[in-house]
Motif scaffolding. Structure first.
Motif, PDB file in Angstrom:
ATOM      1  N   VAL A   1       0.880  -1.158   0.000  1.00 37.14           N
ATOM      2  CA  VAL A   1       0.000   0.000   0.000  1.00 37.14           C
ATOM      3  C   VAL A   1       0.920   1.211   0.000  1.00 37.14           C
ATOM      4  CG1 VAL A   1      -1.706   1.310   1.336  1.00 37.14           C
ATOM      5  CG2 VAL A   1      -1.841  -1.190   1.225  1.00 37.14           C
ATOM      6  N   ALA A   2       0.591   2.213  -0.827  1.00 38.04           N
ATOM      7  CA  ALA A   2       1.419   3.413  -0.928  1.00 38.04           C
ATOM      8  C   ALA A   2       0.572   4.649  -0.651  1.00 38.04           C
ATOM      9  CB  ALA A   2       2.036   3.502  -2.313  1.00 38.04           C
ATOM     10  N   LEU A   3       1.095   5.540   0.194  1.00 36.22           N
ATOM     11  CA  LEU A   3       0.386   6.760   0.553  1.00 36.22           C
ATOM     12  C   LEU A   3       1.316   7.959   0.409  1.00 36.22           C
ATOM     13  CD1 LEU A   3      -1.116   5.360   3.871  1.00 36.22           C
ATOM     14  CD2 LEU A   3      -2.325   5.597   1.699  1.00 36.22           C
ATOM     15  N   PRO A   4       0.926   8.984  -0.384  1.00 33.82           N
ATOM     16  CA  PRO A   4       1.753  10.191  -0.465  1.00 33.82           C
ATOM     17  C   PRO A   4       1.688  10.939   0.863  1.00 33.82           C
ATOM     18  CG  PRO A   4      -0.170  10.366  -1.920  1.00 33.82           C
ATOM     19  CD  PRO A   4      -0.244   9.043  -1.224  1.00 33.82           C
ATOM     20  N   VAL A   5       2.841  11.256   1.439  1.00 35.48           N
ATOM     21  CA  VAL A   5       2.861  11.862   2.762  1.00 35.48           C
ATOM     22  C   VAL A   5       3.113  13.354   2.688  1.00 35.48           C
ATOM     23  CG1 VAL A   5       3.912  11.819   5.033  1.00 35.48           C
ATOM     24  CG2 VAL A   5       3.644   9.715   3.771  1.00 35.48           C
ATOM     25  N   SER A   6       4.232  13.750   2.134  1.00 30.56           N
ATOM     26  CA  SER A   6       4.522  15.180   2.059  1.00 30.56           C
ATOM     27  C   SER A   6       5.404  15.446   0.848  1.00 30.56           C
ATOM     28  CB  SER A   6       5.222  15.657   3.332  1.00 30.56           C
ATOM     29  OG  SER A   6       6.522  15.118   3.396  1.00 30.56           O
ATOM     30  N   ALA A   7       5.354  16.697   0.420  1.00 27.50           N
ATOM     31  CA  ALA A   7       6.197  17.124  -0.690  1.00 27.50           C
ATOM     32  C   ALA A   7       6.823  18.466  -0.357  1.00 27.50           C
ATOM     33  CB  ALA A   7       5.381  17.223  -1.970  1.00 27.50           C
ATOM     34  N   ASN A   8       6.971  18.746   0.899  1.00 23.52           N
ATOM     35  CA  ASN A   8       7.518  20.043   1.306  1.00 23.52           C
ATOM     36  C   ASN A   8       8.973  19.939   1.759  1.00 23.52           C
ATOM     37  OD1 ASN A   8       7.161  18.700   3.693  1.00 23.52           O
ATOM     38  ND2 ASN A   8       5.822  20.228   4.634  1.00 23.52           N
ATOM     39  N   LEU A   9       9.707  19.046   1.123  1.00 21.07           N
ATOM     40  CA  LEU A   9      11.114  18.848   1.495  1.00 21.07           C
ATOM     41  C   LEU A   9      12.037  19.663   0.600  1.00 21.07           C
ATOM     42  CD1 LEU A   9      10.958  14.988   2.000  1.00 21.07           C
ATOM     43  CD2 LEU A   9      10.765  16.775   3.728  1.00 21.07           C
ATOM     44  N   GLY A  10      11.518  20.678  -0.022  1.00 16.86           N
ATOM     45  CA  GLY A  10      12.315  21.532  -0.897  1.00 16.86           C
ATOM     46  C   GLY A  10      11.952  21.296  -2.337  1.00 16.86           C
ATOM     47  N   GLY A  11      12.078  22.330  -3.129  1.00 22.39           N
ATOM     48  CA  GLY A  11      11.753  22.199  -4.533  1.00 22.39           C
ATOM     49  C   GLY A  11      11.898  23.520  -5.249  1.00 22.39           C
ATOM     50  N   SER A  12      11.505  23.515  -6.501  1.00 25.43           N
ATOM     51  CA  SER A  12      11.600  24.731  -7.294  1.00 25.43           C
ATOM     52  C   SER A  12      10.457  24.751  -8.292  1.00 25.43           C
ATOM     53  CB  SER A  12      12.942  24.790  -8.030  1.00 25.43           C
ATOM     54  OG  SER A  12      13.038  23.704  -8.935  1.00 25.43           O
ATOM     55  N   SER A  13      10.151  25.958  -8.775  1.00 26.22           N
ATOM     56  CA  SER A  13       9.116  26.087  -9.791  1.00 26.22           C
ATOM     57  C   SER A  13       9.615  27.032 -10.871  1.00 26.22           C
ATOM     58  CB  SER A  13       7.813  26.604  -9.176  1.00 26.22           C
ATOM     59  OG  SER A  13       8.006  27.894  -8.639  1.00 26.22           O
TER      60      SER A  13
ATOM     61  N   VAL B   1       6.569  22.359 -11.420  1.00 24.71           N
ATOM     62  CA  VAL B   1       7.111  22.336 -10.068  1.00 24.71           C
ATOM     63  C   VAL B   1       7.889  21.047  -9.886  1.00 24.71           C
ATOM     64  CG1 VAL B   1       6.511  22.254  -7.619  1.00 24.71           C
ATOM     65  CG2 VAL B   1       5.183  23.682  -9.163  1.00 24.71           C
ATOM     66  N   GLU B   2       9.076  21.158  -9.319  1.00 23.27           N
ATOM     67  CA  GLU B   2       9.873  19.986  -8.932  1.00 23.27           C
ATOM     68  C   GLU B   2      10.006  19.996  -7.424  1.00 23.27           C
ATOM     69  OE1 GLU B   2      13.597  19.765 -10.984  1.00 23.27           O
ATOM     70  OE2 GLU B   2      12.634  19.775 -12.948  1.00 23.27           O
ATOM     71  N   LEU B   3       9.642  18.879  -6.808  1.00 21.14           N
ATOM     72  CA  LEU B   3       9.667  18.766  -5.353  1.00 21.14           C
ATOM     73  C   LEU B   3      10.316  17.454  -4.929  1.00 21.14           C
ATOM     74  CD1 LEU B   3       5.927  19.689  -4.726  1.00 21.14           C
ATOM     75  CD2 LEU B   3       7.862  21.117  -4.126  1.00 21.14           C
ATOM     76  N   SER B   4      10.797  17.444  -3.704  1.00 14.33           N
ATOM     77  CA  SER B   4      11.177  16.190  -3.061  1.00 14.33           C
ATOM     78  C   SER B   4      10.066  15.862  -2.082  1.00 14.33           C
ATOM     79  CB  SER B   4      12.502  16.338  -2.307  1.00 14.33           C
ATOM     80  OG  SER B   4      13.554  16.520  -3.226  1.00 14.33           O
ATOM     81  N   GLY B   5       9.644  14.629  -2.080  1.00 12.11           N
ATOM     82  CA  GLY B   5       8.545  14.242  -1.207  1.00 12.11           C
ATOM     83  C   GLY B   5       8.785  12.889  -0.582  1.00 12.11           C
ATOM     84  N   GLN B   6       7.790  12.469   0.172  1.00 10.99           N
ATOM     85  CA  GLN B   6       7.860  11.170   0.818  1.00 10.99           C
ATOM     86  C   GLN B   6       6.641  10.348   0.449  1.00 10.99           C
ATOM     87  OE1 GLN B   6       8.296  12.197   4.975  1.00 10.99           O
ATOM     88  NE2 GLN B   6      10.493  11.795   4.861  1.00 10.99           N
ATOM     89  N   LEU B   7       6.879   9.063   0.327  1.00 11.55           N
ATOM     90  CA  LEU B   7       5.836   8.097   0.039  1.00 11.55           C
ATOM     91  C   LEU B   7       5.918   7.038   1.137  1.00 11.55           C
ATOM     92  CD1 LEU B   7       3.745   7.114  -2.105  1.00 11.55           C
ATOM     93  CD2 LEU B   7       5.614   5.814  -3.139  1.00 11.55           C
ATOM     94  N   THR B   8       4.827   6.844   1.859  1.00 11.72           N
ATOM     95  CA  THR B   8       4.799   5.803   2.883  1.00 11.72           C
ATOM     96  C   THR B   8       4.411   4.487   2.220  1.00 11.72           C
ATOM     97  OG1 THR B   8       4.241   7.322   4.655  1.00 11.72           O
ATOM     98  CG2 THR B   8       3.710   5.011   5.019  1.00 11.72           C
TER      99      THR B   8
ATOM    100  N   GLN C   1       9.106   5.001   5.060  1.00 11.46           N
ATOM    101  CA  GLN C   1       8.961   6.113   4.130  1.00 11.46           C
ATOM    102  C   GLN C   1      10.097   6.091   3.134  1.00 11.46           C
ATOM    103  OE1 GLN C   1       8.108   9.822   5.983  1.00 11.46           O
ATOM    104  NE2 GLN C   1       6.185   9.054   6.784  1.00 11.46           N
ATOM    105  N   LEU C   2       9.756   6.460   1.903  1.00 10.89           N
ATOM    106  CA  LEU C   2      10.705   6.461   0.798  1.00 10.89           C
ATOM    107  C   LEU C   2      10.757   7.864   0.228  1.00 10.89           C
ATOM    108  CD1 LEU C   2      12.448   4.763  -1.202  1.00 10.89           C
ATOM    109  CD2 LEU C   2      10.358   4.476  -2.531  1.00 10.89           C
ATOM    110  N   LEU C   3      11.946   8.363  -0.001  1.00 13.71           N
ATOM    111  CA  LEU C   3      12.135   9.682  -0.605  1.00 13.71           C
ATOM    112  C   LEU C   3      11.931   9.563  -2.110  1.00 13.71           C
ATOM    113  CD1 LEU C   3      12.866  12.579   0.188  1.00 13.71           C
ATOM    114  CD2 LEU C   3      15.250  12.008  -0.268  1.00 13.71           C
ATOM    115  N   VAL C   4      11.111  10.470  -2.671  1.00 18.15           N
ATOM    116  CA  VAL C   4      10.834  10.464  -4.106  1.00 18.15           C
ATOM    117  C   VAL C   4      10.980  11.870  -4.666  1.00 18.15           C
ATOM    118  CG1 VAL C   4       9.293   8.452  -4.105  1.00 18.15           C
ATOM    119  CG2 VAL C   4       8.342  10.720  -3.693  1.00 18.15           C
ATOM    120  N   GLU C   5      11.289  11.927  -5.961  1.00 15.45           N
ATOM    121  CA  GLU C   5      11.323  13.197  -6.686  1.00 15.45           C
ATOM    122  C   GLU C   5      10.015  13.321  -7.444  1.00 15.45           C
ATOM    123  OE1 GLU C   5      14.765  12.910  -9.164  1.00 15.45           O
ATOM    124  OE2 GLU C   5      16.144  13.275  -7.511  1.00 15.45           O
TER     125      GLU C   5
END
Length: 181
Positions: free
Chosen positions: A61-73, A78-85, A124-128
């Motif tokens: 099961v995969a759940l998007p957790v956050s995408a506020n780990l830095g990014g640019s637009s 928009v390019e962000l770093s996020g987490q996937l549980t 949690q897994l770090l994703v781009e």
């Protein structure tokens, strides 16, 4: 054999009857031992097969957790770093090797090899994340593909649909898209 014409009545040799009985007992014993060993081997084979089948099952099961780990637009994207549980709902441990999703306006990919997940475990897994602001957030779920190594050491590809609408990923990406809209 008894000869009735003769005065000395003696039974025929009984040694061959004893040898026949001994041979019969040995054959029966060999059959019983063979049946027992065969039964044990079949039992072991079934247990081994059941374990192989159990280790081959992969359920995540995969759940998007956050995408506020830095990014640019820039220029409507928009390019962000996020987490996937990730939660392992299967019966055997799995190791996540790679995560990837792509559709018009959205690209998600892992930044490295993921964690080993025991049965029932969550990590949690770090994703781009890359979103095109104008078309990224459609109501259809995003099908995320996982490359995982299962308990039987085989690499398998599985998919899981993730809803972007209403997720932390959408919220964080839209907040960065707004200044450029």
């Amino acid at each position: 054999m008894i000869d009735l014409d003769e005065q000395h009545h003696q039974p025929a040799q009984s040694g061959s009857t004893t040898a026949d009985r001994l041979l019969t007992v040995r054959l029966v014993a060999a059959f019983v031992v063979g049946a027992v060993l065969g039964g044990l081997a079949v039992g072991e084979w079934r247990d081994s097969r059941a374990e192989r089948e159990r280790n081959a099952v992969v359920a995540l099961v995969a759940l998007p957790v956050s995408a506020n780990l830095g990014g640019s637009s820039a220029q409507g994207s928009v390019e962000l770093s996020g987490q996937l549980t990730l939660i392992n709902t299967g019966p055997a441990p799995v190791t996540v090797r790679q995560v990837h999703a792509e559709r018009p306006g959205v690209v998600v990919r892992s930044t490295g090899e993921g964690p080993m997940l025991p049965p029932g475990g969550a990590r949690q897994l770090l994703v781009e994340l890359n979103f095109e602001c104008a078309i990224a957030f459609q109501p259809e779920p995003l099908s995320i593909r996982f490359s995982v190594e299962s308990g039987d050491k085989q690499v398998r590809e599985i998919g899981y649909p993730v809803a972007l609408v209403g997720s932390d990923w959408e919220r964080d990406a839209r907040s960065m898209c707004a200044p450029h809209a």
